[in-house]
Structure formats: structure tokens, C-alpha cells
Motif scaffolding. Structure first.
Motif, mmCIF file in Angstrom:
data_model
loop_
_atom_site.group_PDB
_atom_site.id
_atom_site.type_symbol
_atom_site.label_atom_id
_atom_site.label_comp_id
_atom_site.label_asym_id
_atom_site.label_seq_id
_atom_site.Cartn_x
_atom_site.Cartn_y
_atom_site.Cartn_z
ATOM 1 N N TYR A 267 0.844 -1.194 0.000
ATOM 2 C CA TYR A 267 0.000 0.000 0.000
ATOM 3 C C TYR A 267 0.885 1.251 0.000
ATOM 4 C CZ TYR A 267 -3.667 -3.280 1.390
ATOM 5 O OH TYR A 267 -4.548 -4.333 1.439
ATOM 6 N N GLY A 268 1.937 1.221 0.804
ATOM 7 C CA GLY A 268 2.854 2.358 0.856
ATOM 8 C C GLY A 268 3.607 2.558 -0.446
ATOM 9 N N ASP A 269 3.985 1.466 -1.118
ATOM 10 C CA ASP A 269 4.655 1.575 -2.420
ATOM 11 C C ASP A 269 3.764 2.301 -3.426
ATOM 12 O OD1 ASP A 269 6.846 0.081 -1.496
ATOM 13 O OD2 ASP A 269 6.167 -1.783 -2.441
ATOM 14 N N VAL A 270 2.483 1.948 -3.438
ATOM 15 C CA VAL A 270 1.553 2.579 -4.380
ATOM 16 C C VAL A 270 1.462 4.071 -4.087
ATOM 17 C CG1 VAL A 270 -0.851 2.694 -5.170
ATOM 18 C CG2 VAL A 270 0.260 0.467 -4.830
ATOM 19 N N ALA A 271 1.332 4.433 -2.816
ATOM 20 C CA ALA A 271 1.256 5.847 -2.444
ATOM 21 C C ALA A 271 2.538 6.577 -2.844
ATOM 22 C CB ALA A 271 1.007 5.991 -0.942
ATOM 23 N N GLU A 272 3.684 5.942 -2.601
ATOM 24 C CA GLU A 272 4.957 6.554 -2.971
ATOM 25 C C GLU A 272 5.069 6.702 -4.482
ATOM 26 O OE1 GLU A 272 9.747 5.718 -2.613
ATOM 27 O OE2 GLU A 272 8.396 4.702 -1.221
ATOM 28 N N TRP A 273 4.659 5.691 -5.207
ATOM 29 C CA TRP A 273 4.711 5.731 -6.676
ATOM 30 C C TRP A 273 3.865 6.879 -7.210
ATOM 31 C CZ3 TRP A 273 2.240 5.131 -11.388
ATOM 32 C CH2 TRP A 273 3.038 4.689 -12.446
ATOM 33 N N LEU A 274 2.686 7.086 -6.582
ATOM 34 C CA LEU A 274 1.808 8.185 -6.990
ATOM 35 C C LEU A 274 2.304 9.534 -6.501
ATOM 36 C CD1 LEU A 274 -1.671 6.561 -6.294
ATOM 37 C CD2 LEU A 274 -0.680 7.109 -8.529
ATOM 38 N N GLY A 275 3.125 9.521 -5.449
ATOM 39 C CA GLY A 275 3.588 10.778 -4.873
ATOM 40 C C GLY A 275 2.494 11.496 -4.107
ATOM 41 N N GLU A 276 1.530 10.727 -3.607
ATOM 42 C CA GLU A 276 0.374 11.315 -2.929
ATOM 43 C C GLU A 276 -0.258 10.285 -1.998
ATOM 44 O OE1 GLU A 276 -3.927 13.273 -4.195
ATOM 45 O OE2 GLU A 276 -2.580 12.524 -5.742
ATOM 46 N N GLY A 277 -0.788 10.752 -0.882
ATOM 47 C CA GLY A 277 -1.469 9.865 0.056
ATOM 48 C C GLY A 277 -0.488 9.006 0.829
ATOM 49 N N GLY A 278 -1.023 7.979 1.441
ATOM 50 C CA GLY A 278 -0.215 7.064 2.226
ATOM 51 C C GLY A 278 -0.840 5.685 2.200
ATOM 52 N N PRO A 279 -0.254 4.748 2.948
ATOM 53 C CA PRO A 279 -0.768 3.383 2.939
ATOM 54 C C PRO A 279 -2.247 3.267 3.319
ATOM 55 C CG PRO A 279 1.318 3.491 4.112
ATOM 56 C CD PRO A 279 0.915 4.892 3.789
ATOM 57 N N ARG A 280 -2.676 4.036 4.280
ATOM 58 C CA ARG A 280 -4.081 3.951 4.704
ATOM 59 C C ARG A 280 -5.038 4.431 3.620
ATOM 60 N NH1 ARG A 280 -4.948 4.025 10.888
ATOM 61 N NH2 ARG A 280 -2.908 3.344 11.595
ATOM 62 N N GLN A 281 -4.653 5.495 2.921
ATOM 63 C CA GLN A 281 -5.501 5.997 1.846
ATOM 64 C C GLN A 281 -5.592 4.977 0.717
ATOM 65 O OE1 GLN A 281 -3.124 7.783 3.377
ATOM 66 N NE2 GLN A 281 -4.144 9.595 4.149
ATOM 67 N N VAL A 282 -4.453 4.360 0.370
ATOM 68 C CA VAL A 282 -4.452 3.332 -0.670
ATOM 69 C C VAL A 282 -5.293 2.137 -0.225
ATOM 70 C CG1 VAL A 282 -3.008 1.693 -1.960
ATOM 71 C CG2 VAL A 282 -2.259 4.066 -1.678
ATOM 72 N N GLY A 283 -5.127 1.717 1.023
ATOM 73 C CA GLY A 283 -5.916 0.614 1.550
ATOM 74 C C GLY A 283 -7.402 0.898 1.503
ATOM 75 N N ARG A 284 -7.781 2.117 1.813
ATOM 76 C CA ARG A 284 -9.200 2.505 1.764
ATOM 77 C C ARG A 284 -9.734 2.423 0.337
ATOM 78 N NH1 ARG A 284 -13.901 2.690 4.310
ATOM 79 N NH2 ARG A 284 -15.080 4.561 3.876
ATOM 80 N N VAL A 285 -8.959 2.919 -0.605
ATOM 81 C CA VAL A 285 -9.375 2.838 -2.012
ATOM 82 C C VAL A 285 -9.541 1.380 -2.434
ATOM 83 C CG1 VAL A 285 -8.613 3.202 -4.401
ATOM 84 C CG2 VAL A 285 -8.408 5.059 -2.728
ATOM 85 N N MET A 286 -8.569 0.545 -2.064
ATOM 86 C CA MET A 286 -8.641 -0.866 -2.459
ATOM 87 C C MET A 286 -9.840 -1.546 -1.806
ATOM 88 S SD MET A 286 -6.326 -1.205 -4.705
ATOM 89 C CE MET A 286 -6.452 -2.979 -4.933
ATOM 90 N N ALA A 287 -10.131 -1.197 -0.550
ATOM 91 C CA ALA A 287 -11.279 -1.800 0.138
ATOM 92 C C ALA A 287 -12.603 -1.391 -0.516
ATOM 93 C CB ALA A 287 -11.273 -1.398 1.614
ATOM 94 N N LEU A 288 -12.702 -0.147 -0.946
ATOM 95 C CA LEU A 288 -13.951 0.347 -1.523
ATOM 96 C C LEU A 288 -14.120 0.015 -3.002
ATOM 97 C CD1 LEU A 288 -14.121 3.894 0.119
ATOM 98 C CD2 LEU A 288 -15.518 1.889 0.677
ATOM 99 N N TYR A 289 -13.026 0.082 -3.767
ATOM 100 C CA TYR A 289 -13.137 0.009 -5.217
ATOM 101 C C TYR A 289 -12.266 -1.064 -5.875
ATOM 102 C CZ TYR A 289 -14.680 4.785 -4.116
ATOM 103 O OH TYR A 289 -15.295 5.875 -3.569
ATOM 104 N N GLY A 290 -11.474 -1.791 -5.111
ATOM 105 C CA GLY A 290 -10.465 -2.681 -5.672
ATOM 106 C C GLY A 290 -10.953 -3.958 -6.307
ATOM 107 N N GLY A 291 -12.234 -4.279 -6.202
ATOM 108 C CA GLY A 291 -12.743 -5.528 -6.751
ATOM 109 C C GLY A 291 -12.642 -5.654 -8.259
ATOM 110 N N SER A 292 -12.470 -4.534 -8.959
ATOM 111 C CA SER A 292 -12.423 -4.571 -10.420
ATOM 112 C C SER A 292 -11.000 -4.662 -10.974
ATOM 113 C CB SER A 292 -13.111 -3.325 -10.992
ATOM 114 O OG SER A 292 -12.407 -2.161 -10.596
ATOM 115 N N VAL A 293 -10.019 -4.702 -10.096
ATOM 116 C CA VAL A 293 -8.607 -4.778 -10.507
ATOM 117 C C VAL A 293 -7.951 -5.958 -9.779
ATOM 118 C CG1 VAL A 293 -8.468 -2.275 -10.928
ATOM 119 C CG2 VAL A 293 -7.817 -3.191 -8.691
ATOM 120 N N PRO A 294 -6.715 -6.323 -10.129
ATOM 121 C CA PRO A 294 -6.034 -7.415 -9.406
ATOM 122 C C PRO A 294 -5.660 -6.984 -7.982
ATOM 123 C CG PRO A 294 -4.640 -6.561 -11.167
ATOM 124 C CD PRO A 294 -5.952 -5.851 -11.269
#
Length: 157
Positions: free
Chosen positions: A32-59
Motif C-alpha cells: 500500500y505504501g509503495d503505491v502511495a509513494e509511486w503516486l507521490g500522494e497519500g499514504g498506505p491507509r488511503q491506498v488501503g481505503r481505495v482498495m477496500a472500496l473500489y479494488g474488486g475490479s482490478v487485481p
């Protein structure tokens, strides 16, 4: 134009997180932190929240916890994906009274993971991801997971 203008549209940050999840090659993972770092925005918790809410349509199984533990409640589904993609796993460490007895060892290629029955206490016997070998650094030209791969995401703005 915002998600408020179009209520069925994802928030921009969520779209960006999901786009990164789709970039991760089969058999590799980003934290989760890698994704946030790659985007240069947010943090692990924000990425985790996105994945929990919307991640079913992606790997979703390719965006993981930094410690390599599988997503609680989704371990068996994730294991199916990891096995199908050849994602490196670590043998589960034996546990006594809630404490590991030794460090988990990497599973040899093609070895099925042991101890994945869903009975009580099974979380301790579910394999973990071998983060050293499975972690993807976000470089679209890389992805081998060899010893030269540092496993650290680089910011891409």
C-alpha cells in the motif's frame, strides 16, 4: 469536473490507485505504501481505503501489506491467485502461544503451500508473501525479482 458532478464516477485519487494496481505484473506485488509513494500522494491507509472500496475490479491481490501477510478474510482467494501467477510465497512459521518459533522460509518454486485449512487458528498457518522476491518496484521494464531488484518503489510524478 469532479466526482460530485458525476456521482457514478470514482474520485480521481481512487482512479489513480486502481491504475497502478493494474500495472503490477502477474506474480509481483506492491505494498500500500509503495503505491502511495509511486503516486507521490497519500499514504498506505488511503491506498488501503481505495482498495477496500473500489479494488474488486482490478487485481486487488497484488496490492498488499508490507509484512507479506495476506488480507484477512481473503487469504484463500488471494492464495489461489498467487499460486496461479507463481507469486513467491514463504512457508508459514510454526506458532506456539501466538509467537512464531522461527522465521518463515521461502517455499521452493512449484511447492504447494501447507496449512491453508480454514479451521480456527489457521491464520498462523497461512503462507506469507516472500516480499524480497515478489515486490515490484514500479519499473515497467523490470519485474524479474532477482537479487539486483531493490524492491523499493520509486516516486513517479
Amino acid at each position: 469536473m469532479t466526482s460530485e458532478d458525476h456521482p457514478d464516477r470514482l474520485p480521481e485519487y481512487a482512479e489513480r490507485v486502481l491504475e497502478v494496481a493494474e500495472l503490477i505484473p502477474p506474480g509481483r506485488v506492491m505494498t500500500y505504501g509503495d503505491v502511495a509513494e509511486w503516486l507521490g500522494e497519500g499514504g498506505p491507509r488511503q491506498v488501503g481505503r481505495v482498495m477496500a472500496l473500489y479494488g474488486g475490479s482490478v487485481p486487488w491481490w497484488r496490492v498488499v501489506r508490507a509484512d507479506g501477510r495476506l488480507l484477512p478474510g481473503h487469504e484463500h482467494r488471494a492464495l489461489g491467485h498467487y499460486r496461479a501467477e507463481g507469486t513467491p510465497l514463504r512457508d508459514p512459521a510454526p506458532v506456539r502461544d501466538g509467537a512464531p518459533l522461527r522465521a518463515a522460509a521461502p517455499l521452493p518454486e512449484g511447492t504447494p503451500a501447507r496449512g491453508t485449512a480454514p479451521e480456527r487458528g489457521a491464520a498462523a498457518s497461512v503462507p506469507r508473501l516472500d516480499m524480497r522476491r515478489a515486490r515490484w518496484d514500479g519499473d515497467t521494464g523490470a519485474g524479474s525479482g532477482d537479487a539486483g531488484d531493490t524492491g523499493h518503489a520509486m516516486a513517479h510524478n
